[in-house]
Design a protein around this motif. Structure first.
Motif, PDB file in Angstrom:
ATOM      1  N   ILE A 245       0.875  -1.338   0.051  1.00  0.00           N
ATOM      2  CA  ILE A 245       0.000   0.095   0.037  1.00  0.00           C
ATOM      3  C   ILE A 245       0.771   1.295  -0.078  1.00  0.00           C
ATOM      4  CG2 ILE A 245      -1.828   1.330   1.209  1.00  0.00           C
ATOM      5  CD1 ILE A 245      -2.630  -1.201   2.498  1.00  0.00           C
ATOM      6  N   SER A 246       0.501   2.073  -1.072  1.00  0.00           N
ATOM      7  CA  SER A 246       1.307   3.437  -1.014  1.00  0.00           C
ATOM      8  C   SER A 246       0.941   4.448  -0.011  1.00  0.00           C
ATOM      9  CB  SER A 246       1.261   3.954  -2.343  1.00  0.00           C
ATOM     10  OG  SER A 246       1.870   5.082  -2.326  1.00  0.00           O
ATOM     11  N   PRO A 247       1.941   4.866   1.005  1.00  0.00           N
ATOM     12  CA  PRO A 247       1.268   5.884   2.014  1.00  0.00           C
ATOM     13  C   PRO A 247       1.022   7.145   1.321  1.00  0.00           C
ATOM     14  CG  PRO A 247       3.333   4.745   2.511  1.00  0.00           C
ATOM     15  CD  PRO A 247       3.199   4.384   1.179  1.00  0.00           C
ATOM     16  N   ILE A 248       1.542   7.327   0.195  1.00  0.00           N
ATOM     17  CA  ILE A 248       1.274   8.681  -0.298  1.00  0.00           C
ATOM     18  C   ILE A 248      -0.316   8.649  -0.985  1.00  0.00           C
ATOM     19  CG2 ILE A 248       1.789  10.340  -2.388  1.00  0.00           C
ATOM     20  CD1 ILE A 248       4.020  10.320  -0.273  1.00  0.00           C
ATOM     21  N   GLU A 249      -0.578   7.493  -1.444  1.00  0.00           N
ATOM     22  CA  GLU A 249      -1.924   7.317  -1.981  1.00  0.00           C
ATOM     23  C   GLU A 249      -3.231   7.287  -0.867  1.00  0.00           C
ATOM     24  OE1 GLU A 249      -2.241   4.201  -4.744  1.00  0.00           O
ATOM     25  OE2 GLU A 249      -0.455   4.632  -5.917  1.00  0.00           O
ATOM     26  N   ALA A 250      -2.747   6.647   0.256  1.00  0.00           N
ATOM     27  CA  ALA A 250      -3.617   6.052   1.194  1.00  0.00           C
ATOM     28  C   ALA A 250      -3.665   7.473   2.190  1.00  0.00           C
ATOM     29  CB  ALA A 250      -3.072   4.806   1.970  1.00  0.00           C
ATOM     30  N   LEU A 251      -2.720   8.143   2.374  1.00  0.00           N
ATOM     31  CA  LEU A 251      -2.637   9.116   3.637  1.00  0.00           C
ATOM     32  C   LEU A 251      -2.470  10.303   3.058  1.00  0.00           C
ATOM     33  CD1 LEU A 251      -0.308   7.343   6.078  1.00  0.00           C
ATOM     34  CD2 LEU A 251      -2.701   7.328   6.201  1.00  0.00           C
ATOM     35  N   VAL A 252      -1.726  10.722   2.064  1.00  0.00           N
ATOM     36  CA  VAL A 252      -1.195  12.196   1.775  1.00  0.00           C
ATOM     37  C   VAL A 252      -2.276  12.729   0.700  1.00  0.00           C
ATOM     38  CG1 VAL A 252       0.377  13.646   0.645  1.00  0.00           C
ATOM     39  CG2 VAL A 252       1.311  11.706   2.290  1.00  0.00           C
ATOM     40  N   ILE A 253      -2.623  11.872  -0.167  1.00  0.00           N
ATOM     41  CA  ILE A 253      -3.509  12.402  -1.535  1.00  0.00           C
ATOM     42  C   ILE A 253      -4.837  12.816  -0.807  1.00  0.00           C
ATOM     43  CG2 ILE A 253      -4.803  11.806  -3.267  1.00  0.00           C
ATOM     44  CD1 ILE A 253      -2.022  10.661  -4.594  1.00  0.00           C
ATOM     45  N   PRO A 254      -5.387  11.991  -0.214  1.00  0.00           N
ATOM     46  CA  PRO A 254      -6.657  12.411   0.516  1.00  0.00           C
ATOM     47  C   PRO A 254      -6.849  13.550   1.280  1.00  0.00           C
ATOM     48  CG  PRO A 254      -6.493  10.045   0.411  1.00  0.00           C
ATOM     49  CD  PRO A 254      -5.216  10.546   0.158  1.00  0.00           C
ATOM     50  N   ARG A 255      -5.916  13.849   2.169  1.00  0.00           N
ATOM     51  CA  ARG A 255      -5.825  15.085   2.966  1.00  0.00           C
ATOM     52  C   ARG A 255      -5.565  15.939   1.991  1.00  0.00           C
ATOM     53  NH1 ARG A 255      -4.091  10.829   6.274  1.00  0.00           N
ATOM     54  NH2 ARG A 255      -4.622  11.120   8.636  1.00  0.00           N
TER      55      ARG A 255
END
Length: 370
Positions: A245-255
């Motif tokens: 799971i990419s942290p950028i896709e899961a955490l950063v982009i939604p924020r």
């Protein structure tokens, strides 16, 4: 055998005295006689340890201190006492250790060089972080089903809906302050009616969006840094990478998306609440009816003032989200780093927002939207 530390003072020849210590002189017992021995003002020539039954390092240091303070000689010490007294005496006479302190010029230039290299590494890290975000957006564009819509909705609620009460109250009070203070100054020129122009233009064009950005930076930007930083510290982000799971896709982009979109709505909401606050205080203090104030706002505030605020809002939201997420991803080492990075995220976001607001003011003035 004595179980407590004791002492006696025997008078010797020529007015001098012999201090005789007896019993155990240990860490647990010397406190009982410490105050009494420190109050002695007699001229002591010798400190006699012949009746000391037990002694440790603290007791040896205590005897050495007494002898040094009264310029006396320690006599009749046992073999163990002699070894401890010699060790304590060597430690007291040794030169204290201190780190070498470079000259002022060397320290100043060294610190400056460290800051320059740190700034260079920061620029490299930021560019790398932006590259990861762009790559993450590209990956989501190719695989839309990987986008986490629930995470986006949760961030909409956290950044936007939960912030409505505090931002609304803040903006309402700001509108009251602007109208009251503006009217107090315009009264000297008999131009109280221009309070409508002042409140409308300054809130819709500048303060509404700017104060909202500062509030969101302190509220949501700090939350982004703390949440992601804690996940980084507890190795949750490493675990996400391990399972693919990419942290950028899961955490950063939604924020980022939530902050950009909600800043537009929150900025407009804040401007409206500020106008309402100005209308309320004008109705109470200036005799301008509430609905007349609102109708007058439509006449005196150009439409492009609203567009200026709405153009700045998503840019400010992007800066706040990037700063918070970037600082959170930089957490390393210990929990103290989370606090430092959270503070840095808020300071950087607010500073950058104010600087960009100044550039926007100059730019829109030059293009005729003044």
């Amino acid at each position: 055998m004595a179980t407590e530390a004791q002492y006696t003072l025997d008078q010797g020849e020529q007015g001098s005295a012999v201090l005789r210590l007896s019993g155990p002189y240990l860490l647990s017992t010397v406190g009982e006689v410490d105050k009494g021995l420190r109050k002695l003002d007699a001229q002591i020539a010798e400190v006699d340890l012949s009746d000391v039954t037990e002694i440790d390092t603290v007791g040896a240091w205590f005897a050495c201190s007494l002898a040094r303070d009264h310029s006396a000689e320690i006599v009749n010490a046992s073999e163990r006492a002699q070894r401890l007294i010699a060790a304590v005496g060597e430690s007291e006479n040794s030169t204290p250790l201190a780190a070498p302190r470079p000259p002022l010029f060397e320290r100043a230039t060294g610190t400056m060089g460290d800051k320059v290299f740190e700034a260079g590494r920061g620029v490299t890290d930021i560019l790398g972080f932006l590259g990861q975000i762009i790559s993450g957006f590209g990956a989501l564009a190719r695989h839309p089903r990987r986008f986490r819509y629930r995470a986006l909705v949760a961030q909409f609620e956290s950044v936007g809906i939960n912030a409505l009460p505090i931002i609304g109250l803040m903006s309402f009070l700001i509108g009251i302050v602007i109208a009251q203070q503006g009217a107090a100054q315009l009264e000297y020129f008999g131009a109280e009616a221009l309070t409508v122009n002042l409140v409308g233009r300054i809130t819709l064009r500048e303060l509404g969006v700017l104060m909202t950005a500062i509030m969101v930076a302190g509220r949501s930007g700090s939350a982004f840094a703390a949440q992601i930083g804690t996940m980084k510290l507890t190795e949750e982000i490493d675990a996400m990478r391990t399972i693919g799971i990419s942290p950028i896709e899961a955490l950063v982009i939604p924020r980022i998306l939530a902050c950009v979109f909600m800043m537009v709505l929150l900025g407009f909401y804040a401007s409206v609440m500020a106008v309402i606050g100005g209308a309320v205080i004008s109705d109470v203090m200036l005799g301008i009816p509430f609905w007349t104030f609102l109708m007058r706002i439509q006449e005196v505030v150009p439409t492009y003032d609203v567009w200026v605020g709405m153009i700045k809002a998503p840019v400010f939201g992007l800066i706040i989200a990037l700063s918070g997420c970037y600082q959170g991803m930089q957490v390393r080492g210990n929990s103290e780093e989370v606090g430092k990075r959270t503070t840095r995220a808020v300071v950087q976001a607010i500073f950058t927002v104010i600087v960009l607001d100044a550039f926007f003011a100059v730019f829109f003035t030059n293009v005729g939207w003044a």
